[in-house]
Scaffold this active site. Sequence first.
Site, PDB file in Angstrom:
ATOM      1  N   CYS A  42       0.850  -1.007  -0.113  1.00 14.53           N
ATOM      2  CA  CYS A  42      -0.069  -0.061   0.021  1.00 14.53           C
ATOM      3  C   CYS A  42       0.829   1.212  -0.072  1.00 14.53           C
ATOM      4  O   CYS A  42       1.846   1.233   0.722  1.00 14.53           O
ATOM      5  CB  CYS A  42      -0.818   0.124   1.288  1.00 14.53           C
ATOM      6  SG  CYS A  42      -2.109   1.372   1.341  1.00 14.53           S
ATOM      7  N   ASP A  44       0.390   3.579   1.721  1.00 21.07           N
ATOM      8  CA  ASP A  44       0.473   4.186   2.974  1.00 21.07           C
ATOM      9  C   ASP A  44       1.736   4.784   3.749  1.00 21.07           C
ATOM     10  O   ASP A  44       2.727   3.706   3.664  1.00 21.07           O
ATOM     11  CB  ASP A  44      -0.479   3.364   4.005  1.00 21.07           C
ATOM     12  CG  ASP A  44      -0.482   3.923   5.411  1.00 21.07           C
ATOM     13  OD1 ASP A  44       0.233   4.476   6.035  1.00 21.07           O
ATOM     14  OD2 ASP A  44      -1.676   4.160   5.738  1.00 21.07           O
ATOM     15  N   ARG A  46       3.079   5.042   6.592  1.00 27.34           N
ATOM     16  CA  ARG A  46       3.340   4.309   7.711  1.00 27.34           C
ATOM     17  C   ARG A  46       3.923   2.858   7.413  1.00 27.34           C
ATOM     18  O   ARG A  46       4.309   2.396   8.320  1.00 27.34           O
ATOM     19  CB  ARG A  46       2.328   4.310   8.842  1.00 27.34           C
ATOM     20  CG  ARG A  46       1.652   5.502   9.274  1.00 27.34           C
ATOM     21  CD  ARG A  46       0.286   5.565   9.762  1.00 27.34           C
ATOM     22  NE  ARG A  46      -0.611   5.064   8.828  1.00 27.34           N
ATOM     23  CZ  ARG A  46      -1.915   4.669   8.929  1.00 27.34           C
ATOM     24  NH1 ARG A  46      -2.552   4.772  10.455  1.00 27.34           N
ATOM     25  NH2 ARG A  46      -2.810   4.135   8.255  1.00 27.34           N
ATOM     26  N   HIS A  98      -2.136  -3.965   5.094  1.00 25.96           N
ATOM     27  CA  HIS A  98      -1.835  -3.679   6.282  1.00 25.96           C
ATOM     28  C   HIS A  98      -2.948  -3.111   7.368  1.00 25.96           C
ATOM     29  O   HIS A  98      -4.267  -2.618   6.987  1.00 25.96           O
ATOM     30  CB  HIS A  98      -0.956  -2.084   6.170  1.00 25.96           C
ATOM     31  CG  HIS A  98      -1.617  -1.127   5.829  1.00 25.96           C
ATOM     32  ND1 HIS A  98      -1.897   0.017   6.643  1.00 25.96           N
ATOM     33  CD2 HIS A  98      -1.803  -0.892   4.490  1.00 25.96           C
ATOM     34  CE1 HIS A  98      -2.469   0.833   5.989  1.00 25.96           C
ATOM     35  NE2 HIS A  98      -2.339   0.479   4.485  1.00 25.96           N
ATOM     36  N   CYS A 101      -5.998  -0.086   6.869  1.00 24.47           N
ATOM     37  CA  CYS A 101      -5.830   0.463   5.708  1.00 24.47           C
ATOM     38  C   CYS A 101      -7.107   1.566   5.123  1.00 24.47           C
ATOM     39  O   CYS A 101      -8.152   1.261   5.064  1.00 24.47           O
ATOM     40  CB  CYS A 101      -5.826  -0.580   4.770  1.00 24.47           C
ATOM     41  SG  CYS A 101      -5.210   0.029   2.771  1.00 24.47           S
TER      42      CYS A 101
HETATM   43 CO    CO Z   1      -3.396   1.115   2.981  1.00 19.60          CO
END
Ligand code: CO
Length: 212
Positions: A42, A44, A46, A98, A101
């Site tokens: 992803c 993302d 983090r 994750h 998400c």
């Molecule tokens: Co995500």
Amino acid sequence: MKEVDQLLLSNRAWAAEMLHENPEFFNRNINWQRPVFLWIGCSDSRVAPDQMTQSVPGGLFVHRNIANLVYPDDRNLMAVLDYAVNVLEVAHIVICGHYGCGGIQAALDGAPDGAIANWLEHARQVRDDHEAELAGLPEGEQRVNRLVEINVRDQLLHLAGTPAVQAAFAAGKPLLLHGWVYDLRDGHIKPLVRIDRDTVLDEVPKPERVLL
Ligand code: CO
């Protein structure tokens, strides 16, 4: 602009540190790469694949998108996949979802019309395909995280069906596909499902729940 200056300063500090640890660090990376893994994760911020696996530059070939989706008509990902499998000859492909998400959350809630909603079509498909199980879970965290897990498995099946992977399997290449999730709460990656050339794709079970 302070953030941008800081980013560039941090880059210089990092380069100096790497050189200090190993004077040959940059020389050995100049001409070629030989990663063992293709990582599909992803976007993302983090979920940082290199850091959380302590991979050095040259270790992971990386593709990221919102909700780690695999569309066979995604030219970007198909080019990455072709290069990874046929030129770099990676031994492993990881799809890593994750905990929490936002893309998966939006697929559950229904994002407003636009680029994100368009992109999330496959995630909504996964939601609809597993509606009965998801409806049996409390709304919120548990439902989102279960869809995160099932989504990894379904995207891994999409990946296994792509021409690049099918050709590699048919040629007897030792290519392994791994479906994982990353738990933001403790930093641990948890394996969910694995596919190799002998796996019967119609019989890949839904993964155990691990993001409890
Ligand atoms: Co995500």
